[in-house]
Design an enzyme around this catalytic site. Structure first.
Site, PDB file in Angstrom:
ATOM      1  N   ALA A 140       0.820  -1.215   0.000  1.00 48.60           N
ATOM      2  CA  ALA A 140       0.000   0.000   0.000  1.00 48.60           C
ATOM      3  C   ALA A 140       0.856   1.268   0.000  1.00 48.60           C
ATOM      4  O   ALA A 140       0.363   2.346   0.302  1.00 48.60           O
ATOM      5  CB  ALA A 140      -0.934  -0.003   1.204  1.00 48.60           C
ATOM      6  N   GLY A 249      -3.728 -13.745  11.353  1.00 50.94           N
ATOM      7  CA  GLY A 249      -4.349 -14.881  10.680  1.00 50.94           C
ATOM      8  C   GLY A 249      -4.651 -14.627   9.221  1.00 50.94           C
ATOM      9  O   GLY A 249      -5.103 -15.541   8.521  1.00 50.94           O
ATOM     10  N   ASP A 274       1.087  -3.306  12.204  1.00 51.01           N
ATOM     11  CA  ASP A 274       0.974  -2.612  10.919  1.00 51.01           C
ATOM     12  C   ASP A 274      -0.441  -2.048  10.765  1.00 51.01           C
ATOM     13  O   ASP A 274      -0.991  -1.970   9.669  1.00 51.01           O
ATOM     14  CB  ASP A 274       1.307  -3.552   9.753  1.00 51.01           C
ATOM     15  CG  ASP A 274       1.609  -2.823   8.453  1.00 51.01           C
ATOM     16  OD1 ASP A 274       1.849  -1.594   8.506  1.00 51.01           O
ATOM     17  OD2 ASP A 274       1.592  -3.461   7.388  1.00 51.01           O
TER      18      ASP A 274
END
Length: 388
Positions: A140, A249, A274
């Site tokens: 991103a 996950g 993050d």
């Protein structure tokens, strides 16, 4: 007034003790630990059945509560610091996105001038994620700002930040990456490697020049092949480097998490979030940097291309996840989210451990690793039962 904590378990710096008493002095610092048979005189706060752990340290987090560091608004950063207490985080490194020199410099000035005013989780430095990346694994990050590392720029940013720039991530294949690494680490700032299609040899060159962290390992980097080891192979096999890991996950399969932790040992794993601005927010549309993203099913994804766009993970949940996945013991999980991130960012002298004369920033955990309470400087600042 000083007091003692009585609990079922204490995750101390070098040992984990069952039962006993931990002193919190009147100045908000930790005092001595006494064993179960050494009941002290004075005020005792009884947490029978619960566990006492150091406050968590999130060294890679961009946003929270619909706020983002790149908005460069101190009031928003303040709200993030307070909100982080609900995530069990008592110290953090606000993390930038790739942006123009001037944007990044403005963020440095804002934090450098105000960081001591944080009323929640303590700002222990700044983490620059970029802008010295390459496009193939951009994630991103905005490639229009990508460029080769420049030590003069780094020094300017560090000056604006009043020395708070604790870590900077770069792509090892950029021109001059190894020389930049060598110069930066000599100043005491950590160099991390990420958002990169580097070969194993390119990554190794930067590690030998002083780089010590791999940014969100497995994500945003060249993968492992048995004849071309890439960035993942370097993160797995380089000695004395620490590997960031997002354990929500979604970013990394739990079996890959297991393989990395078993190979590197918990002493070299940094649990990070993050997290972007949608952390602690409902599903819907958001913006990360200059890109529109959407949040659904526990994931933040780019609207263009559908790649993962940071996370909405809370660090307390990463700690619980690795235990629930039967990958780590509670002791190891706490270590990977407190001391290891602090040490890996050169801030272990002020946070990440329960030690005498250290600020009494700590958590009260339930025996299922869920968060019950967060303390800052010996004062209870968040109680899960009252808020949930």
């Amino acid at each position: 007034m000083s007091y003692y904590l009585h609990a079922a378990k204490f995750f101390l710096h070098n040992t984990t003790e069952n039962g006993g008493y931990l002193e919190v002095a009147s100045d908000g610092k930790f005092g001595e630990y006494l064993g179960e048979g050494q009941r002290p005189a004075g005020k005792i706060i009884d947490y029978t059945g619960k566990w006492i752990a150091p406050g968590l340290v999130d060294t890679h987090i961009h946003g929270l509560l619909n706020y983002d560091l790149m908005d460069n608004d101190w009031n928003e950063i303040q709200e993030m610091s307070i909100g982080l207490l609900k995530a069990g985080v008592t110290s953090w490194l606000p993390t930038t996105l790739t942006a123009s020199f001037d944007q990044l410099n403005a963020v440095c000035k804002t934090i450098g001038e105000h960081y001591k005013e944080a009323r929640g989780a303590k700002i222990q430095g700044i983490y620059f994620e970029g802008p010295y990346f390459t496009e193939k694994h951009k994630g991103a990050q905005n490639p229009k700002y990508f460029k080769d590392p420049d030590i003069r720029e780094f020094r300017d940013w560090q000056g604006s930040a009043h020395g708070l720039l604790k870590k900077i991530a770069i792509a090892p294949e950029r021109q001059g990456a190894a020389d930049f690494t060598k110069a930066v680490v000599q100043t005491g700032t950590v160099v991390a490697l990420g958002h990169s299609d580097a070969t194993f040899e390119q990554a190794k060159r930067c590690v030998e020049a002083g780089a010590t962290v791999f940014t969100h390992t497995f994500n945003g980097m060249s993968g492992l092949n048995h004849r071309a080891l890439g960035m993942v192979g370097a993160a797995l096999s380089m000695n004395l480097v620490d590997d960031e890991l997002i354990c929500d996950g979604h970013h990394v399969d739990p079996f890959a998490v297991r393989s990395l932790i078993e190979n590197k040992t918990p002493e070299h794993i940094i649990l990070i979030t993050d997290c972007m601005r949608a952390g602690m927010m409902p599903c819907g549309d958001y913006v990360l940097g200059e890109f529109p993203v959407y949040v659904q099913n526990g994931m933040a994804r780019m609207k263009a291309g559908n790649s993962l766009a940071g996370s909405i993970l809370e660090l307390k949940n990463a700690v619980k996840n690795v235990v629930d996945w039967n990958i780590a013991t509670p002791e190891e999980a706490v270590l990977m989210a407190s001391y290891v991130p602090a040490r890996s960012s050169n801030i272990a002298d002020v946070c990440g451990s329960i030690l005498p004369n250290r600020d009494a920033d700590f958590l009260v955990l339930n025996d299922d690793m869920s968060l019950s309470e967060t303390y800052l400087n010996g004062e209870s600042r968040y109680q899960a039962q009252a808020a949930d």
